[in-house]
Scaffold this motif. Sequence first.
Motif, PDB file in Angstrom:
ATOM      1  N   LYS A 255       1.031  -1.207   0.273  1.00 31.51           N
ATOM      2  CA  LYS A 255       0.025  -0.164   0.321  1.00 31.51           C
ATOM      3  C   LYS A 255       0.782   1.347  -0.017  1.00 31.51           C
ATOM      4  O   LYS A 255       2.295   1.176   1.083  1.00 31.51           O
ATOM      5  CB  LYS A 255      -0.439   0.523   1.607  1.00 31.51           C
ATOM      6  CG  LYS A 255      -2.060   0.944   1.260  1.00 31.51           C
ATOM      7  CD  LYS A 255      -2.667   0.249   2.812  1.00 31.51           C
ATOM      8  CE  LYS A 255      -3.694   1.790   2.953  1.00 31.51           C
ATOM      9  NZ  LYS A 255      -5.084   1.354   2.175  1.00 31.51           N
TER      10      LYS A 255
ATOM     11  N   ILE B 243       1.581   6.332   2.627  1.00 31.17           N
ATOM     12  CA  ILE B 243       1.776   6.048   3.188  1.00 31.17           C
ATOM     13  C   ILE B 243       2.965   6.991   3.938  1.00 31.17           C
ATOM     14  O   ILE B 243       4.061   7.529   3.366  1.00 31.17           O
ATOM     15  CB  ILE B 243       2.201   4.561   3.859  1.00 31.17           C
ATOM     16  CG1 ILE B 243       1.446   3.303   3.445  1.00 31.17           C
ATOM     17  CG2 ILE B 243       2.569   4.427   5.607  1.00 31.17           C
ATOM     18  CD1 ILE B 243       0.116   4.164   3.929  1.00 31.17           C
TER      19      ILE B 243
ATOM     20  N   ASP C 251      -2.192   2.799  11.259  1.00 34.46           N
ATOM     21  CA  ASP C 251      -2.609   1.473  10.597  1.00 34.46           C
ATOM     22  C   ASP C 251      -1.311   0.656  11.584  1.00 34.46           C
ATOM     23  O   ASP C 251      -1.402  -0.785  11.608  1.00 34.46           O
ATOM     24  CB  ASP C 251      -1.765   1.798   9.107  1.00 34.46           C
ATOM     25  CG  ASP C 251      -3.361   2.548   8.260  1.00 34.46           C
ATOM     26  OD1 ASP C 251      -4.394   2.225   8.967  1.00 34.46           O
ATOM     27  OD2 ASP C 251      -3.011   3.311   7.489  1.00 34.46           O
TER      28      ASP C 251
ATOM     29  N   THR D 250       2.208   4.522  11.611  1.00 38.09           N
ATOM     30  CA  THR D 250       1.826   5.277  10.412  1.00 38.09           C
ATOM     31  C   THR D 250       0.278   5.895   9.681  1.00 38.09           C
ATOM     32  O   THR D 250      -0.300   5.535  10.581  1.00 38.09           O
ATOM     33  CB  THR D 250       1.639   4.209   8.876  1.00 38.09           C
ATOM     34  OG1 THR D 250       1.087   2.748   9.487  1.00 38.09           O
ATOM     35  CG2 THR D 250       3.340   3.425   9.063  1.00 38.09           C
TER      36      THR D 250
ATOM     37  N   ASP E  37      -2.151   6.830   6.617  1.00 36.43           N
ATOM     38  CA  ASP E  37      -2.584   6.933   5.038  1.00 36.43           C
ATOM     39  C   ASP E  37      -3.569   8.231   4.617  1.00 36.43           C
ATOM     40  O   ASP E  37      -2.910   8.205   3.920  1.00 36.43           O
ATOM     41  CB  ASP E  37      -3.261   5.699   4.674  1.00 36.43           C
ATOM     42  CG  ASP E  37      -4.213   5.170   4.614  1.00 36.43           C
ATOM     43  OD1 ASP E  37      -5.561   6.320   5.491  1.00 36.43           O
ATOM     44  OD2 ASP E  37      -4.949   4.166   4.133  1.00 36.43           O
TER      45      ASP E  37
ATOM     46  N   SER F  94       5.629   3.613   1.921  1.00 41.94           N
ATOM     47  CA  SER F  94       4.953   2.131   1.401  1.00 41.94           C
ATOM     48  C   SER F  94       4.809   0.951   2.749  1.00 41.94           C
ATOM     49  O   SER F  94       5.782   0.441   3.144  1.00 41.94           O
ATOM     50  CB  SER F  94       5.205   0.868   0.159  1.00 41.94           C
ATOM     51  OG  SER F  94       5.273   2.157  -0.772  1.00 41.94           O
TER      52      SER F  94
END
Length: 453
Positions: free
Chosen positions: A314, A317, A349, A361, A363, A388
């Motif tokens: 993902k 971030i 996250d 983190t 997003d 990421s």
Amino acid sequence: MLSLLLLHFKIKRMKVLKFGGTSVGSVENMTNVKTIIDNGEKKIVVLSAMSGTTNSLVAIASHIENNAREAALAAVTALYETYTPVLKHLLTETTLHELAAAYVLERFEVLKTACNTPFSSVLENEILAQGELMSTFMFHCFLKQEGLRSALLPALDFMKINAQKEPSFLHIEQEITEALAAAGDADIYITQGFICLDAEGHVSNLQRGGSDYTATIVGAAIRAEEVQIWTDIDGMHNNDPRFVEGTQPIANLSFDEAAELAYFGAKILHPQTVLPVQKDGIPVRLKNTMDPEAKGTSITRNHVESGIKAIAAKDAITAIKIKSGRMLQAHGFLKKVFEIFETYETSIDMITTSEVAVSLTIDDDSKLDAIVADLEQFSSIEVDKNQSIICLVGHAIVNHDGTHKLFQILKDVKIRMISYGGSNNNISLLVDTDNKIKTLQKLNSYLFQFAAV
Ligand code: ASP
Ligand code: MG
């Protein structure tokens, strides 16, 4: 009474099949969809908007928001021009063609009017809803033309979210039964994915990619036999096919594994998809419209205990490091940190801590400046953007024999954070996005060495 019970039983054992934008994006693909669904079983079919439509509608709404009325109108006209050839080739029977063409025109009138209406989020959601309204109407007419017993099941008659933007399951369950009865007897009930009403009764949606979520919400509401999500690839792959060669579809996933993967950006599923059906154990099958015979991926209650199954990444971030001398042997520090994120409704996250620092983190960085300003009241902060998260998923992965090899394999990769043991099914790494592809490729050797067969 008996017939009512039987009707109830019949409704409850239907399957729900969802087809994505590409599946309804051309006459050829819609013909494939027709072949897939025409098997004599009663079913509910959930459709996305034709591919590209929702992106165009988002662009139209943003032109209106920026007061670029001309650009908005031009985009509406351009989009309309993509619908006329599809209507022409899909619907050759005159009455049905006229019916669908008139409906599509009406939807475009709504869009044109929107171009001269002051912007609001209600207006934006109304604009975004037009895609699914059109695809379902056109496809329903097409099925009629081909002699199938199809009925429209308007999603706005039953699909509703509450003030927290969560599906109102009770309401949906009650209303869908009524909507099915009102739609009359049919073999194929066609409904719109993505769109719903909000708590105030305005048109809203389940966020981008939300048609998958519609399918499982509907599946749960009617206690479906199973939910099938038909897309244009052959299931969930064990690594990202855009960056790594030789990736393979995963035959079986448990609900937990699928939820971890969907959340961490395996592009093919909306993150919340499996939640509604997990409790009742309704299987979800991911299938490929372009290759219906391919096995795809089955998501069920069963899990195979065998280490790593898949890797997903993902991007975009932001990592925040919070350092404070006061954290040393003090309590209540994390509470203070979390309260700030709570205030700004920003979810965290990944998180790791040491005696003097916490790294975490997010997003959604839209409130980043305010969050940092508040944190700086009692700590020093470092922010790293363009990170990421790479997540490795597999049932009981943390206990697997081969997991120690991970560090060996990644010895040349700079890892910013690692999260191990948060759940038994997931190990997450945070790397600079520039190192993402290299990391995914290196991990692939690990994947094939220890993957479940
Ligand atoms: N049409 C919506 C989107 O593009 C919903 C979906 O396709 O799942 O996001
Ligand atoms: Mg999708």
